[in-house]
Design an enzyme around this catalytic site. Structure first.
Site, short mmCIF file in Angstrom:
data_model
loop_
_atom_site.label_atom_id
_atom_site.label_comp_id
_atom_site.label_asym_id
_atom_site.label_seq_id
_atom_site.Cartn_x
_atom_site.Cartn_y
_atom_site.Cartn_z
N ASP A 1 -3.98 -6.80 5.39
CA ASP A 1 -4.79 -7.58 6.19
C ASP A 1 -4.99 -9.05 5.54
OD1 ASP A 1 -5.99 -5.76 8.13
OD2 ASP A 1 -6.89 -4.90 6.39
N PHE B 215 -4.44 3.31 14.96
CA PHE B 215 -4.81 4.21 13.80
C PHE B 215 -5.71 3.63 13.06
CE2 PHE B 215 -2.38 8.29 12.86
CZ PHE B 215 -1.52 8.19 14.03
N LYS C 229 -10.54 -3.86 19.48
CA LYS C 229 -9.36 -4.17 19.81
C LYS C 229 -8.82 -3.82 21.16
CE LYS C 229 -8.43 -3.84 14.69
NZ LYS C 229 -7.21 -3.72 13.61
N ASN D 117 0.81 -1.38 0.09
CA ASN D 117 -0.04 -0.10 -0.10
C ASN D 117 0.85 1.22 -0.14
OD1 ASN D 117 0.38 0.85 2.78
ND2 ASN D 117 -0.09 -1.05 3.20
N LYS E 138 9.73 -17.03 -10.24
CA LYS E 138 8.98 -15.88 -10.85
C LYS E 138 7.92 -16.53 -11.61
CE LYS E 138 8.99 -12.21 -14.18
NZ LYS E 138 9.57 -11.47 -15.41
O1 PMT Z 1 2.92 6.24 6.48
P1 PMT Z 1 1.94 7.66 5.86
O2 PMT Z 1 2.40 7.73 4.47
O3 PMT Z 1 2.64 8.97 6.58
O4 PMT Z 1 0.57 7.52 5.96
C1 PMT Z 1 0.16 7.28 7.27
C2 PMT Z 1 -1.24 6.34 7.65
C3 PMT Z 1 -2.10 6.96 6.48
C4 PMT Z 1 -0.82 4.78 6.87
C5 PMT Z 1 -1.50 6.28 9.09
O5 PMT Z 1 -1.81 7.61 9.27
C6 PMT Z 1 -2.57 5.35 9.15
O6 PMT Z 1 -3.76 5.81 9.14
N1 PMT Z 1 -2.35 4.22 9.51
C7 PMT Z 1 -3.25 2.96 9.91
C8 PMT Z 1 -3.31 2.23 8.39
C9 PMT Z 1 -4.28 1.09 8.75
O7 PMT Z 1 -3.71 -0.31 8.58
O8 PMT Z 1 -5.28 1.20 9.07
P2 PMT Z 1 -6.32 0.07 9.43
O9 PMT Z 1 -7.71 0.67 9.98
O10 PMT Z 1 -6.57 -1.01 8.17
O11 PMT Z 1 -5.85 -0.80 10.81
C10 PMT Z 1 -6.22 -0.46 12.01
C11 PMT Z 1 -5.10 -0.66 13.26
O12 PMT Z 1 -4.76 -1.88 13.36
C12 PMT Z 1 -3.90 0.09 12.72
O13 PMT Z 1 -3.18 0.65 13.81
C13 PMT Z 1 -3.12 -1.07 12.20
O14 PMT Z 1 -1.84 -0.75 12.43
C14 PMT Z 1 -3.47 -2.27 12.84
N2 PMT Z 1 -3.36 -3.59 12.22
C15 PMT Z 1 -4.15 -3.66 10.97
C16 PMT Z 1 -4.10 -4.91 10.38
C17 PMT Z 1 -3.05 -5.79 11.01
N3 PMT Z 1 -2.97 -7.14 10.25
N4 PMT Z 1 -2.47 -5.82 12.13
C18 PMT Z 1 -2.68 -4.68 12.69
O15 PMT Z 1 -2.05 -4.52 13.64
#
Ligand code: PMT
Length: 404
Positions: A279, A323, A341, A210, A289
């Site tokens: 995810d 986040f 969570k 991403n 490849k």
């Molecule tokens: O890096 P930049 O370009 O500055 O951009 C910043 C950002 C947009 C990436 C950042 O500000 C942000 O929003 N990060 C969260 C991205 C995310 O994966 O969001 P989510 O809503 O899918 O996940 C929720 C939370 O679960 C997040 O804290 C994530 O780290 C965590 N997660 C998600 C999936 C996973 N398998 N394990 C996790 O721990």
């Protein structure tokens, strides 16, 4: 603190070839909204013109202790009192020796001896002078008295030799200045920050990922460092340099990130998960490849571990901040993640447009504390978002300590 807004900086420049670099330091301070008052020693004037510094700083350059005009308009006591921070860059062995010996025989050493503001010294000199035991003793004396230092760098020196003695990089001096001016409200705290994207390989040359650049997470790690935290920063692949003074742990995939978080979780007091973790990952990874085919191949995916949800189950007294990157129903989805969570706080990040969110310098977020209000912030730089977030976390820590 994100810059020098409302701050008055007195910049002392001493006689060393690196004096020309102080012009860039003046520029950086002004760019970050600070006021600079330059004080030059007599020998500094051999290396850079006062007019250059006066033009850049938009303030008179102060040189003479006994100049009737300078003393009346911008006297040494007035400078010493108005300074929020005094920086000496570059600082010669001679000036360091004077300060350590309490000598005040020119404008700069007089202002330093009369100020109550913090003093940051950035030495620059020949390697033999740097290693001279008298210089080192003077530095130790000053450190013991609370003077701040930023170590010189190692490399080619102007005298044609190699070794330690080059003036620290200007960006690092600016970072150290902001650190000295920042509150130390996370001192003694171990902080774990995750940042950047993950890469989920399909074969040796292809992967799913991403656009996360790491900027948001790196800004948070830098802010914790400046405010005294001991920071471990785990990041997926990004092209920006990690902040100074963090323990940096680079990883690639969601699995690597989960392993690294597991390794550094135990001693952490605060965990902030900014990383955009995949995810899903391809169910199988080809050793070779994958060859192009005429038909459309089916890509089978499987779930990765939700690292944040795993931490939520075992966090104990730690502060856990997630986040939520959302394109619709921002607050509703973020609230749901906060509860599911078991987080203490979540930053709801609007990633719907191209102006904020992924891979740019600004962001638009709302900070939600468990059981608390939704704090919607306007669009601001990621550094400012980081400061706001740390202020909220500091408040949470305070409330916890009060209720203990
Ligand atoms: O890096 P930049 O370009 O500055 O951009 C910043 C950002 C947009 C990436 C950042 O500000 C942000 O929003 N990060 C969260 C991205 C995310 O994966 O969001 P989510 O809503 O899918 O996940 C929720 C939370 O679960 C997040 O804290 C994530 O780290 C965590 N997660 C998600 C999936 C996973 N398998 N394990 C996790 O721990």
């Amino acid at each position: 603190m994100t810059g020098f807004r409302n701050k008055e900086i007195v910049l002392g420049i001493t006689g060393c070839i690196a004096a020309y670099k102080s012009a860039e330091l003046v520029r950086q301070i002004i760019k970050q909204d600070g006021q600079v008052h330059v004080v030059m020693t007599e020998s500094a004037r051999e290396f850079i013109s006062p007019l250059t510094l006066q033009t850049l700083s938009v303030n008179p350059v102060v040189m003479e202790l006994f100049s009737l005009y300078e003393e009346k308009e911008i006297g040494h006591i007035s400078l010493a009192e108005r300074a929020d921070l005094l920086v000496v860059a570059p600082a010669t062995a001679n000036t360091i020796g004077k300060i350590a010996g309490g000598i005040a025989d020119d404008m700069l050493s007089t202002v330093i001896s009369a100020t109550r503001a913090p003093v940051l010294i950035a030495p620059a000199m020949n390697v033999n002078m740097w290693e001279n035991p008298i210089v080192q003793r003077n530095i130790t004396t000053l450190k013991d008295l609370g003077y701040h230092f930023i170590e010189p760098a190692t490399g080619d020196l102007a005298c044609g030799t190699q070794g330690k003695g080059r003036l620290a990089e200007i960006d690092d001096i600016v970072d150290e200045m902001i650190t000295v001016l920042s509150p130390r409200d996370f001192s003694g705290k171990n902080v774990l920050v995750t940042a950047g994207p993950t890469r989920e390989p399909l074969d040796p040359v292809r992967f799913m990922t991403n656009p996360s650049s790491g900027k948001m997470g790196f800004a948070i790690a830098r802010a914790f460092c400046r405010r005294g935290g001991a920071v471990t920063l785990i990041s997926g692949p990004v092209s920006i340099a990690p902040p100074r003074n963090v323990r940096f742990v680079p990883v690639l995939s969601a699995r690597d990130m989960a392993d690294a978080v597991d390794r550094y979780f135990e001693p952490s007091d605060i965990i902030v998960k900014t990383a955009a973790v995949a995810d899903y990952r391809p169910r199988s990874v080809s050793d070779q490849k994958i060859k192009k085919q005429d038909d459309s191949p089916n890509l089978e995916l499987e779930r990765t571990t939700d690292i944040l949800a795993t931490l939520g189950k075992k966090k104990g007294n730690r502060i856990l901040v997630g986040f939520a990157a959302e394109t619709q129903d921002l607050i509703v989805h973020a609230q749901e993640k906060l509860e599911r969570k078991n987080l203490d706080m979540i930053v709801a990040n609007d990633v719907g447009g191209s102006e904020t969110g992924f891979a740019v310098d600004v962001n638009k977020v709302s900070i939600i504390t468990a059981g608390g209000p939704v704090d919607e912030l306007p669009v601001m730089s990621k550094e400012e978002v980081a400061e706001h977030l740390l202020d909220r976390i500091a408040r949470l820590l305070e409330t916890r300590q009060l209720s203990c």
